[in-house]
Write an enzyme that holds these catalytic residues in place. Structure first.
Site, short mmCIF file in Angstrom:
data_model
loop_
_atom_site.label_atom_id
_atom_site.label_comp_id
_atom_site.label_asym_id
_atom_site.label_seq_id
_atom_site.Cartn_x
_atom_site.Cartn_y
_atom_site.Cartn_z
N ASN A 1 44.43 66.62 91.08
CA ASN A 1 45.06 66.70 89.76
C ASN A 1 45.78 65.39 89.49
OD1 ASN A 1 47.97 66.94 90.57
ND2 ASN A 1 47.15 68.73 91.62
N ASP B 1 45.86 75.58 92.93
CA ASP B 1 45.87 77.04 93.09
C ASP B 1 44.65 77.51 93.88
OD1 ASP B 1 48.26 77.57 91.71
OD2 ASP B 1 47.25 77.24 89.79
N PRO C 1 47.56 79.40 99.34
CA PRO C 1 48.87 80.09 99.44
C PRO C 1 49.81 79.53 98.38
CG PRO C 1 48.55 78.53 101.26
CD PRO C 1 47.25 78.59 100.51
N ASP C 2 50.71 80.37 97.88
CA ASP C 2 51.71 79.90 96.93
C ASP C 2 52.97 79.55 97.72
OD1 ASP C 2 53.83 79.72 95.03
OD2 ASP C 2 52.55 80.73 93.58
N PHE D 1 59.11 73.99 89.68
CA PHE D 1 58.76 73.30 88.45
C PHE D 1 57.69 74.14 87.77
CE2 PHE D 1 60.36 68.93 87.77
CZ PHE D 1 61.22 68.85 88.87
N LYS E 1 57.45 82.58 85.14
CA LYS E 1 57.32 82.09 86.53
C LYS E 1 58.62 82.25 87.31
CE LYS E 1 53.46 78.95 86.02
NZ LYS E 1 52.99 77.62 85.69
O1 PMT Z 1 53.93 63.69 89.83
P1 PMT Z 1 54.13 63.25 88.39
O2 PMT Z 1 52.98 62.44 87.86
O3 PMT Z 1 55.47 62.58 88.19
O4 PMT Z 1 54.15 64.59 87.50
C1 PMT Z 1 55.20 65.47 87.63
C2 PMT Z 1 54.73 66.95 87.57
C3 PMT Z 1 54.20 67.25 86.19
C4 PMT Z 1 53.64 67.20 88.63
C5 PMT Z 1 55.98 67.84 87.92
O5 PMT Z 1 57.01 67.57 87.01
C6 PMT Z 1 55.64 69.30 87.92
O6 PMT Z 1 55.62 69.97 86.91
N1 PMT Z 1 55.32 69.86 89.13
C7 PMT Z 1 54.84 71.23 89.29
C8 PMT Z 1 53.36 71.29 88.95
C9 PMT Z 1 52.78 72.68 89.14
O7 PMT Z 1 52.05 72.90 90.08
O8 PMT Z 1 53.21 73.57 88.29
P2 PMT Z 1 52.74 75.14 88.26
O9 PMT Z 1 53.34 75.64 87.01
O10 PMT Z 1 51.28 75.23 88.45
O11 PMT Z 1 53.47 75.77 89.52
C10 PMT Z 1 54.75 76.37 89.47
C11 PMT Z 1 55.53 76.07 90.75
O12 PMT Z 1 54.91 76.67 91.87
C12 PMT Z 1 55.67 74.60 91.07
O13 PMT Z 1 56.98 74.40 91.58
C13 PMT Z 1 54.63 74.36 92.16
O14 PMT Z 1 55.04 73.32 93.08
C14 PMT Z 1 54.64 75.72 92.87
N2 PMT Z 1 53.35 76.07 93.47
C15 PMT Z 1 52.24 76.26 92.70
C16 PMT Z 1 51.05 76.66 93.28
C17 PMT Z 1 51.02 76.86 94.69
N3 PMT Z 1 49.89 77.24 95.29
N4 PMT Z 1 52.11 76.65 95.44
C18 PMT Z 1 53.28 76.26 94.85
O15 PMT Z 1 54.27 76.09 95.55
#
Ligand code: PMT
Length: 402
Positions: free
Chosen positions: A211, A280, A306-307, A324, A338
């Site tokens: 990504n 994911d 895994p999450d 985030f 979330k």
């Molecule tokens: O790295 P940059 O270019 O500076 O960009 C920053 C960013 C956009 C990546 C950052 O600000 C950001 O949003 N990071 C989280 C990206 C993400 O995976 O978002 P999500 O909405 O899909 O996931 C929600 C949360 O669950 C996140 O904290 C993620 O780290 C966590 N997650 C998601 C999937 C997974 N399998 N395990 C996780 O821990």
């Protein structure tokens, strides 16, 4: 010793104004507070004072020239840019402010300001008309918008005989303000794990699913936590960002590797901040050899990763969890969902899929939610917004009723 400055690497840029006489005293006071100081002058500054003055006071050569064949790699600007933990330009003339606002790199000082990821502070010193001039004010606005700190100027009598805004702050005021860049010890001694960057999910030895995360946001969060006094472990996916100083860094590639590393280290931490863009899904099979172009259609079967965040937040006696949320639409609504679904203490939502925020950009805008509350942090540099986020985390983490 002033806690914030002790052992810190301060790069002082001295430009050509009569206030340089205060900069010599500034070096003395910074060293008294335990800071290591290196000085770089502009050519105009050398008209007011010799580099030898600053060499004697700082204990290091005080160069003014960009190119130096005696420096080991002849790339002194890069060496100094990496060494600095904060850059203070004092005095900062209108000319240097204009050069910095336009990203010029026509001498050693401006080049290393451009090459450094350290916080940059300016202590303007100039005639009051020059300060009020719209050109100067527009340059100042630009720099502020990029997260540059402005120390002063003060109002009062000026060397030119006029009176008004444009005097450089006194050395002791500058020392205080500089210490303020480091001393927000809202996480003093707290152990923090931060994830950053993308995870890459291999398909075969040459291809992967990835990504657009650059790691900028997560690295800025790790650096801000360290500056707030935390002991930080950064678990990072593949990223070309420079490693934050005094932060332990562990590189991983896939979501499974990141999950494994985080779960191993989480029992020793009090706060977990998940800024990584974790895939994911991953391919069910990773081919050992490069997949050949034999088929007209190729189906890629994926399975859930895994999450990490959800698994950490489910731990009994687990850390304070900050996630985030990267969203392309209905940002606040999805983020709040979330927050509940992953059972976290706080979630920082950003809009992705547009320029100026989210992936890859140097700036971001965050909507932060916690159970029963929230706040919006307007668009600014990722470094600055990371410091604001850390401050909020510090406040919420310490609240007994959470
Ligand atoms: O790295 P940059 O270019 O500076 O960009 C920053 C960013 C956009 C990546 C950052 O600000 C950001 O949003 N990071 C989280 C990206 C993400 O995976 O978002 P999500 O909405 O899909 O996931 C929600 C949360 O669950 C996140 O904290 C993620 O780290 C966590 N997650 C998601 C999937 C997974 N399998 N395990 C996780 O821990």
């Amino acid at each position: 010793m002033m806690k914030g400055l002790s052992g810190r690497h301060i790069l002082l840029g001295v430009t050509g104004g009569i206030a340089v006489y205060k900069s010599a005293e500034l070096v003395r006071q910074l060293r008294e507070k335990g800071a290591e100081v290196r000085v770089v002058l502009t050519r105009a500054a050398t008209q007011f004072v010799t580099p030898l003055t600053f060499q004697s006071l700082s204990g290091h050569p005080a160069p003014a020239e960009l190119f130096d064949s005696t420096a080991e790699s002849a790339m002194r600007h890069i060496e100094l840019a990496r060494w600095a933990e904060a850059i203070l330009v004092a005095p900062a003339t209108a000319h240097t402010i204009a050069r910095l606002s336009h990203g010029l790199a026509d001498d050693l000082l401006t080049t290393l300001c451009l090459a450094s990821s350290a916080p940059l502070a300016l202590a303007p010193a100039m005639n009051q008309q020059m300060w009020c001039n719209l050109a100067t004010q527009s340059n100042i606005d630009q720099l502020r918008g990029r997260g540059v700190h402005l120390f002063g100027p003060a109002e009062g009598d000026q060397a030119c005989g006029e009176s008004g805004l444009g005097r450089m702050l006194e050395p002791e005021q500058l020392v205080q303000r500089l210490a303020g860049l480091f001393s927000e010890p809202c996480l003093d001694g707290v152990r923090v794990v931060v994830t950053a960057g993308p995870t890459l999910e291999d398909i075969d030895p040459v291809r992967y699913l990835g990504n657009r995360s650059s790691g900028k946001m997560g690295y800025a969060v790790a650096a801000a936590a360290e500056q707030a006094g935390a002991e930080v472990l950064l678990v990072s996916g593949v990223s070309s960002q420079p490693r934050p100083k005094r932060v332990e860094c562990i590189d991983v590639r896939s979501a499974v590797e990141m999950h494994e590393m985080v779960m191993r280290r989480i029992p020793q931490c009090e706060i977990f901040i998940a800024a990584a863009a974790v895939a994911d899904y991953r391919p069910v099979r990773q081919c050992k050899q490069k997949i050949k172009k034999e088929f007209f259609h190729l189906r890629l079967e994926l399975e859930r990763n895994p999450d990490i965040l959800a698994d950490v937040s489910r731990l009994a006696d687990g850390p304070f969890c900050v996630g985030f949320a990267a969203e392309t639409e209905r940002v606040a609504e999805h983020a709040q969902t979330k927050l509940v679904a992953k059972g976290v203490d706080m979630i920082a939502a950003n809009r992705v899929g547009q320029s100026g925020s989210g992936f890859e950009s140097n700036e971001n805008e965050l909507e932060i939610f916690w159970p029963g509350g929230g706040v919006k942090l307007p668009q600014t540099s990722k470094k600055k917004i990371a410091r604001q986020l850390i401050e909020l985390i510090g406040q919420r983490y310490k609240q007994p009723e959470r």
